[in-house]
Design an enzyme around this catalytic site. Structure first.
Site, PDB file in Angstrom:
ATOM      1  N   THR A 402       0.856  -1.181   0.000  1.00 51.27           N
ATOM      2  CA  THR A 402       0.000   0.000   0.000  1.00 51.27           C
ATOM      3  C   THR A 402       0.894   1.233   0.000  1.00 51.27           C
ATOM      4  O   THR A 402       1.778   1.373   0.850  1.00 51.27           O
ATOM      5  CB  THR A 402      -0.958   0.016   1.215  1.00 51.27           C
ATOM      6  OG1 THR A 402      -1.729   1.234   1.196  1.00 51.27           O
ATOM      7  CG2 THR A 402      -0.215  -0.091   2.545  1.00 51.27           C
ATOM      8  N   HIS A 454       1.121 -12.430  13.263  1.00 47.11           N
ATOM      9  CA  HIS A 454       2.067 -13.028  14.200  1.00 47.11           C
ATOM     10  C   HIS A 454       1.803 -14.513  14.457  1.00 47.11           C
ATOM     11  O   HIS A 454       2.616 -15.192  15.077  1.00 47.11           O
ATOM     12  CB  HIS A 454       2.053 -12.260  15.525  1.00 47.11           C
ATOM     13  CG  HIS A 454       3.411 -12.152  16.159  1.00 47.11           C
ATOM     14  ND1 HIS A 454       4.470 -12.956  15.794  1.00 47.11           N
ATOM     15  CD2 HIS A 454       3.890 -11.335  17.128  1.00 47.11           C
ATOM     16  CE1 HIS A 454       5.526 -12.651  16.518  1.00 47.11           C
ATOM     17  NE2 HIS A 454       5.202 -11.657  17.334  1.00 47.11           N
TER      18      HIS A 454
END
Length: 483
Positions: A402, A454
């Site tokens: 992005t 994660h």
């Protein structure tokens, strides 16, 4: 269920098709025909907007338009008849067209209407096979036409309120009689984190099991009740009666219906934020050599006809970093409790369009040469600018870039595109004082931010990927030595 039925030998009905990826509804943006118009097989009769994109629908037979069942701006469930065609005009008196469904009323699927058990390849206009499974009626407010289109340009360069709301129907308890609500441990944890009592949640899962989506649906009104409670303690403001999306001189708020791409964005971001544990790391890097390379490539005859910008080199750098750290390119399979390693890279590029944020991706970007990657980026931008990005082009992404730098922003903490493992945010490239070869010199500098899931990516792995991207942008020759 089929999307086309024969009501008689003369009249045929065309139903709202599933235009891809199991979508359940679409908004009719524009009709290109009116009753009395002649149509031919394959002619586009309307444009609809799904949760992913705007799509033109062709009619699969010849004839004369008898009636349009819904006006523009109406959200229609997949499988509902939207247009009737007289395939034998002049064959006698035609029955009077049924009154079009008002745009202000919610459209619910018939009780007996079935939904496919699984995804089936669909040809637009011809539907999918019948199933015994019933669709739960669509929730939410009725769709109303927007008074003003939300105008926004595609990123200049991928450089690279308000009548009071109706009273809510008290939810049915999600718990079996005298029992504990049925929900899996992760869903219970999510409800606890959001402060939601599972006994108040309406279950939609099989055998009355509460799902993540049920919890999020219960959380949305709960969040809205907090400010409402504060507002009720003060004198009520005069009622405002403007239509949704309108604002008058006396009104201080504008209410815009949440639907289409904006609705999809909201659901995806909430789902991602409360599903994947996000970690974001940052690095500031001198990209002076990369900018010089961009200038040189613009003059290279092998790059003639394609757009060369910093985003191209950043994309290639990320692809090389993934090749050096392939474990980062993965997905979390919650149902099977597995990590799915992907041996291909479908590189997503976040793009701001007039309809909202979309993330189309370049399929098999890892296999493309620099000119091919530049060409693919150019096509992606042009298609997004024209509002023609298909649902297929936005499916199957593995990692995303992005570019917030085009708005003059230094960096951000991007939220993962659902189902992906990582997203790289690129900040603005600015001339800054930088220590270079022992001296402070003006250098072109940017900040990168990498967010990752994660569950999939440990801190060490995420740090290696970000460090590799930064190292390549600092010394672009590593595109050769590391590739």
């Amino acid at each position: 269920m089929t999307t086309m039925t024969e009501t008689s030998a003369r009249f045929r009905e065309f139903k709202m098709p599933d235009v891809g990826e199991g979508l359940t509804e679409a908004e009719i943006l524009k009709w290109f025909v009116q009753p009395g118009d002649t149509v031919t097989d394959g002619q586009v009769v309307c444009e609809v907007e799904t949760a992913k994109a705007a799509v033109e629908l062709p009619i699969p037979f010849d004839g004369v338009v008898h009636e349009l069942r819904f006006p523009e701006g109406t959200t229609v469930d997949v499988g509902q008849v939207i247009i009737a065609i007289d395939v034998a005009p002049g064959g006698g008196d035609a029955p009077a067209p049924a009154a079009a469904a008002p745009a202000q009323e919610p459209v619910e699927a018939p009780e007996a209407e079935a939904e496919p058990k699984g995804r089936t390849p669909v040809l637009v206009g011809y539907g999918v096979a019948e199933s015994s499974t019933k669709r739960r009626p669509r929730k939410g407010a009725a769709a109303a036409p927007e008074a003003a289109a939300v105008a926004a340009a595609v990123q200049a360069e991928l450089n690279g309120h308000g009548a009071p709301a109706p009273a809510a129907v008290p939810p049915q308890s999600g718990a079996p009689a005298g029992g504990r609500p049925l929900a899996k441990p992760p869903v219970r944890k999510l409800a606890k984190d959001l402060g939601i009592d599972l006994a108040t949640v309406v279950p939609t899962g099989k055998d009355g099991i509460i799902t993540r989506e049920d919890v999020h649906a219960a959380a949305a009104p709960a969040a809205a009740e907090a400010p409402a409670a504060v507002a009720s303690s003060v004198a009520p403001a005069p009622a405002v009666t403007e239509a949704p999306g309108l604002v008058s001189d006396s009104a201080r708020e504008t209410r815009i219906p949440v639907k289409g791409v904006r609705k999809a964005i909201a659901q995806a971001m909430v789902g991602s934020a409360f599903t994947a544990p996000h970690v974001t790391e940052f690095v500031t890097v001198d990209v002076t050599r990369t900018m010089k390379l961009v200038a040189e490539l613009k003059e290279d005859k092998d790059m003639a006809g394609v757009r060369v910008n910093p985003l191209l080199i950043i994309a290639k750098a990320l692809l090389v970093a993934i090749k050096r750290n392939p474990e980062v390119n993965a997905a979390w399979d919650e149902a099977n409790q597995e990590i799915v390693q992907k041996h291909y890279v479908n590189l997503g590029i976040a793009a701001a369009t007039p309809r909202g944020l979309i993330v189309p991706n370049i399929k098999d970007a890892h296999d493309k040469t620099l000119p091919q990657l530049a060409e693919a980026l150019g096509e992606l931008v042009a298609t997004a600018r024209d509002g023609k990005t298909s649902p297929a082009a936005m499916a199957g992404g593995t990692v995303t870039i992005t570019n917030v730098g085009v708005f003059g922003v230094d960096t951000g903490t991007p939220i993962l595109n659902p189902g992906e493992s990582a997203i790289l945010a690129v900040g603005a490239i600015k001339l800054q004082p930088w220590v270079h070869k022992g001296k402070v010199k003006p250098r072109q500098v940017t900040t990168l931010a990498l967010s990752f899931d994660h569950r999939l990516v440990d801190g060490e792995l995420g740090s290696k990927v970000l460090a590799d991207v930064a190292a390549i942008l600092e010394q672009p020759k590593r595109l050769i030595t590391w590739a």
